[in-house]
Design a protein around this motif. Sequence first.
Motif, PDB file in Angstrom:
ATOM      1  N   THR A   1      -6.093   1.689  -0.669  1.00  0.00           N
ATOM      2  CA  THR A   1      -5.219   0.530  -1.407  1.00  0.00           C
ATOM      3  C   THR A   1      -4.908  -0.506  -0.630  1.00  0.00           C
ATOM      4  O   THR A   1      -4.099  -1.636  -0.851  1.00  0.00           O
ATOM      5  CB  THR A   1      -4.071   1.226  -2.128  1.00  0.00           C
ATOM      6  N   GLY A   2      -5.132  -0.546   0.679  1.00  0.00           N
ATOM      7  CA  GLY A   2      -4.830  -1.498   1.651  1.00  0.00           C
ATOM      8  C   GLY A   2      -5.703  -2.582   1.958  1.00  0.00           C
ATOM      9  O   GLY A   2      -6.943  -2.353   2.215  1.00  0.00           O
TER      10      GLY A   2
ATOM     11  N   THR B   1       0.801  -1.166  -0.016  1.00  0.00           N
ATOM     12  CA  THR B   1       0.014   0.040  -0.046  1.00  0.00           C
ATOM     13  C   THR B   1       0.888   1.051  -0.022  1.00  0.00           C
ATOM     14  O   THR B   1       0.651   2.073  -0.894  1.00  0.00           O
ATOM     15  CB  THR B   1      -0.891   0.018   1.215  1.00  0.00           C
TER      16      THR B   1
END
Length: 152
Positions: free
Chosen positions: A147-148, A74
């Motif tokens: 995004t994680g 991420t």
Amino acid sequence: MSRTASPTEQDFVPFATAALDFHRALNIPGGPLVTSRTELDALHAHLVSLYGLLDAHAARTCQLVAAEGDQLRTARIRIWQAAEHLHAAYHAAPRPGTGELPEPEPEACRVGLPEGAPELTICQRHQRTARLVRRRTTPVDLHAPFTGLVRR
């Protein structure tokens, strides 16, 4: 295989951090109001190097500790997104000497150095790194607001 670094390994990241802090303290307060293309190029190079470091850490770590690897991936994506913005800022910055604002030409970077400045290699570096990013990341990952993964 040990996950921790040996105490004899040299760690240069704190020196890089100190150099950035020193640069900011010396140059920003009395410097020009507009960031120069040269500085944007240097900052882009720094982020691309940081991307490479995080990429190496993520590749090794995700094999051993998935949750930590996810966080490093991420961070790697976020650094690339920041490099994308710096690249765009470079092309939006006034040209040296004339102060003229360039017209955006997104396709121009794909041919190398669209503005003919051999000392600034931002476009070549950006395209080279973009190929690596496309191999390691999906378009969905690059454009997702988060995004994680969250693992517990």
